[in-house]
Design an enzyme around this catalytic site. Structure first.
Site, PDB file in Angstrom:
ATOM      1  N   GLU A  53       0.817  -1.053   0.305  1.00  0.00           N
ATOM      2  CA  GLU A  53      -0.231   0.069   0.151  1.00  0.00           C
ATOM      3  C   GLU A  53       0.393   1.306   0.085  1.00  0.00           C
ATOM      4  OE1 GLU A  53      -1.797   0.116   3.501  1.00  0.00           O
ATOM      5  OE2 GLU A  53      -2.737  -1.872   3.297  1.00  0.00           O
ATOM      6  N   ASP A  64      -3.779   8.257  11.292  1.00  0.00           N
ATOM      7  CA  ASP A  64      -2.495   7.915  11.313  1.00  0.00           C
ATOM      8  C   ASP A  64      -1.721   8.290  12.957  1.00  0.00           C
ATOM      9  OD1 ASP A  64      -2.119   6.760   9.074  1.00  0.00           O
ATOM     10  OD2 ASP A  64      -1.997   8.784   8.357  1.00  0.00           O
TER      11      ASP A  64
END
Length: 272
Positions: A53, A64
């Site tokens: 990815e 994140d």
């Protein structure tokens, strides 16, 4: 060139046929530089990743952790553009022949234009997109263009997702389902592992798609543990941290290759 969802499906069918989980690496584009990021993706494949990815760095990455945020900040300060993300996908895919996806928040795609983004991703040989913050009920436009360009649409499910919601999400997705869980943040590691396993079982009850787990896995033992119940083991922060901790770009790329090799051994460990 059309998108490579077929390449992604074949890769996941292949690891299943081998009786093991797939190793899926995450690396942000443009970190530590555009060229360095491309080298890192290639190194992850060389080390043993089955799928990579490529992250599209974003200024407000709500999902994140601090490690990936740090890398994203470096890429953005260096002036990363979507064209650099597409170049990363293209060069990594052409060099390895392996499936490369983009992981991105919705806002950059929306601003860039859905048709333009999907067309360019397919042209670059991309296999599809992971869209962590795009609600399924608002995804029709994306899915229409993704299908037109033969791209996978990977949605994210979480332990908090109710069974009816899981069914709705998995019915709309393609490629695989990204099962997000947290290791070592909520409760003990053992109970969090159980939460991930429970989520995989509940998700599998709604779909034939492979279910891959992003869990904060950072070493061979944890990869082997998650590989016992998941179709794929997704590792991101550990790769980015290896790059951040390295004294220079070449050492960072070498560290990514080594870590991929260690994790690949973990996902290939015999299932009990």
């Amino acid at each position: 060139m059309s998108g490579n969802i077929e390449l992604l499906n074949t890769a996941l069918a292949g690891t299943k046929a081998e009786g093991r989980a797939a190793l899926i690496a995450y690396l942000p584009a443009g970190f530590p530089s555009v060229d360095g990021g491309i080298d890192a993706v290639k190194a992850a494949f060389e080390g043993g990743a089955d799928i990579v990815e490529v992250g599209l760095p974003y200024s407000d990455p709500v999902l994140d952790g601090p490690v990936i945020q740090t890398a994203d900040d470096i890429a953005l300060k260096n002036g990363l553009k979507i064209a650099d993300v597409m170049r990363t996908v293209r060069e990594a895919h052409e060099a390895t022949g392996k499936p490369v996806l983009v992981m991105t928040y919705w806002n950059p795609i929306d601003r860039y234009g859905v048709e333009r983004f999907t067309a360019e991703l397919a042209e670059a040989g991309g296999a599809g997109c992971i869209l962590p913050d795009l609600p399924v009920q608002e995804s029709a436009l994306w899915r229409e263009h993704a299908a037109k360009h033969d791209l996978a649409t990977v949605f994210v499910v979480a332990p908090s997702s109710k069974d009816a919601r899981l069914k709705e999400i998995t019915a709309a997705g393609s490629g695989f389902v990204y099962a997000a869980s947290l290791m070592g943040v909520t409760g003990t590691r053992e109970s969090v592992g159980e939460a991930a396993e429970d989520l995989v079982q509940r998700t599998k009850a709604t779909t034939d798609l492979p279910v891959c787990v992003g869990l904060g896995v950072s070493n061979r033992e944890q990869a082997a543990e998650v590989a016992q119940f998941a179709d794929g083991v997704i590792v991101g922060s550990a790769f980015v941290k290896a790059m951040l901790d390295a004294p220079d770009e070449a050492a960072g790329v070498a560290a990514v290759r080594r870590l991929a090799g260690e994790l690949a051994e973990g996902v290939r460990a015999k299932r009990s």
